[in-house]
Motif scaffolding. Sequence first.
Motif, PDB file in Angstrom:
ATOM      1  N   GLY A  48       0.799  -1.212   0.000  1.00 46.41           N
ATOM      2  CA  GLY A  48       0.000   0.000   0.000  1.00 46.41           C
ATOM      3  C   GLY A  48       0.836   1.268   0.000  1.00 46.41           C
ATOM      4  O   GLY A  48       0.456   2.280  -0.604  1.00 46.41           O
ATOM      5  N   LEU A  86      -7.572  -3.000   2.116  1.00 43.15           N
ATOM      6  CA  LEU A  86      -6.561  -2.437   3.004  1.00 43.15           C
ATOM      7  C   LEU A  86      -7.179  -2.117   4.358  1.00 43.15           C
ATOM      8  O   LEU A  86      -8.351  -1.748   4.454  1.00 43.15           O
ATOM      9  CB  LEU A  86      -5.960  -1.156   2.423  1.00 43.15           C
ATOM     10  N   TRP A  88      -6.008   0.050   8.037  1.00 41.74           N
ATOM     11  CA  TRP A  88      -4.979   0.910   8.615  1.00 41.74           C
ATOM     12  C   TRP A  88      -5.451   1.483   9.947  1.00 41.74           C
ATOM     13  O   TRP A  88      -6.635   1.478  10.271  1.00 41.74           O
ATOM     14  CB  TRP A  88      -4.599   2.033   7.651  1.00 41.74           C
ATOM     15  N   LEU A  95      -0.506   1.073   7.851  1.00 36.75           N
ATOM     16  CA  LEU A  95      -1.178  -0.097   7.304  1.00 36.75           C
ATOM     17  C   LEU A  95      -0.853  -1.322   8.138  1.00 36.75           C
ATOM     18  O   LEU A  95       0.313  -1.551   8.504  1.00 36.75           O
ATOM     19  CB  LEU A  95      -0.756  -0.331   5.857  1.00 36.75           C
ATOM     20  N   PHE A 167      -8.559   4.303   0.760  1.00 36.34           N
ATOM     21  CA  PHE A 167      -7.206   4.504   1.280  1.00 36.34           C
ATOM     22  C   PHE A 167      -6.585   5.772   0.691  1.00 36.34           C
ATOM     23  O   PHE A 167      -5.989   6.583   1.413  1.00 36.34           O
ATOM     24  CB  PHE A 167      -6.361   3.274   0.943  1.00 36.34           C
ATOM     25  N   HIS A 178     -12.931   9.643   5.320  1.00 40.45           N
ATOM     26  CA  HIS A 178     -12.944   8.182   5.239  1.00 40.45           C
ATOM     27  C   HIS A 178     -14.244   7.815   4.533  1.00 40.45           C
ATOM     28  O   HIS A 178     -15.313   7.717   5.143  1.00 40.45           O
ATOM     29  CB  HIS A 178     -12.885   7.542   6.620  1.00 40.45           C
TER      30      HIS A 178
END
Length: 506
Positions: A48, A86, A88, A95, A167, A178
Amino acid sequence: MARHLLAIDQGTTSTRAILFGADGTPVMEARRDLRQIYPAEGWVEHDGEEIWQAVLDTVREVLARASLAARDIAAIGITNQRETTLVWERRTGRLLHHAIVWQDRRTAETCARLRAEGAEALVAARTGLVIDPYFSGTKLAWVLQHVPEARLLAVQGELAFGTVDSFLLWRLTGGAVHATDATNAARTLLFDIHRGVWDEDLLALLDVPASLLPEVRSSAGDFGATLPDLFGAAIPIRGVAGDQQAAGVGQACLAPGTIKATYGTGCFVLVNTGDAAIASRHRLLSTVALDLGGHRTYALEGSIFVAGAAVQWLRDGLHLFKGAAETEALARAARPQAQVHMVPAFTGLGAPHWDPEARGAILGLTRDTGIAEIVRATLESVAFQTRDLMEAIGNDLAAEGRPRPVSLRVDGGMVVNDWAMQFLADMLGIPVERPKVTETTALGAAFLAGLGCGLFAEPAEISAAWRLERRFEPRMSADERAARWQGWQAAVSRVLSHGGPAPASR
């Protein structure tokens, strides 16, 4: 007023930034290849942080080469490899694990268990999907189960999940946003495509805390702005869509019945079904094609896991040629009577088989089989797989009283190969249309950004911008088409893990 649009196209094998004029004309492109990581058989990962650095590098490069500043960009649109997962830390952005790529099959046993427990009907009814390792939900569940402390941190609300678009939004906005859009949310196994919300029953099924999930927004709208210090000034982010839905926008497939196929690492065929989410009778996916202002348009989709990746394997794995551009001449030089079939089931077979345990094979080899015959068989496999999907799509549409497709719009890296596109038209028996701008995934992201920032007043302006470059008419006789199709079905039946026959044509 700024008149340029910038698309960030984060794909499976590369990351690109492409600058477009307001009329959809490409102006400048920068690209970085993406390293593929294979930790175990059937596992596929990306770094990532490598993705993030590539986004920064390509955006900065394209601005510099075009002699533009951030203030000259009306908006950014993001399009991404879908389903890649992903996780995080919210506080630090660290990550927890490499990105688990859509091709990854590590959750095959989990999916088999869920099917055995009778979860398929619930999943299909809410999401329009089948239970398969392809989708994000079981990948997320795997991270929570196998990464130390992930479950505890998730329960405490300290983790964020996202597909690549989420992400990148998080990083570009410094953690202020987000979010995802409905086209990406629809690929997670966790999103009710009818109500437009994360589904509590599906979250419970996969034991995923709701606190991990991004906000779901319209595909064209406000996704925040980049941090000023990244590119010299803040740039609005106004469009987000998964790569295949973005390609549908770039191909102007905005009306019911319009259909496109994108040939990249895999191949994905989408037909717009309008306001209706059609339940497939032939193991296709019903998915969100687009969300504009909360109004969702739906599509039927067929997914081929390996298309251009098979050509890449011939080049990089077998070293049969130096560049993909050589494949057209090799295919033309192959013996026409050769009965060689390549079934590129490197990561299983997608629609309509959905067989994660199938494995690839080259069949029909003889002493006079050479590189040209193997290359031709590989290109043919893409057309054969497309016909698999087109047969299923046509049958699903017919069952709803809708007409079968009468032409197919194509895009992606493989469509520059005239031989492959002619064979595709021959096998489908309908015209294949190649647009002037074949990088329609990035174009679609740019168009969405244009809608989101007000550069375009309505989607009809996108349809008006589409231009045909070449139309391939079918030339193969019906008898030869049927014979070749029968040979392909026999080859596929040899690699299916359950040993059953391939689906019959209509």
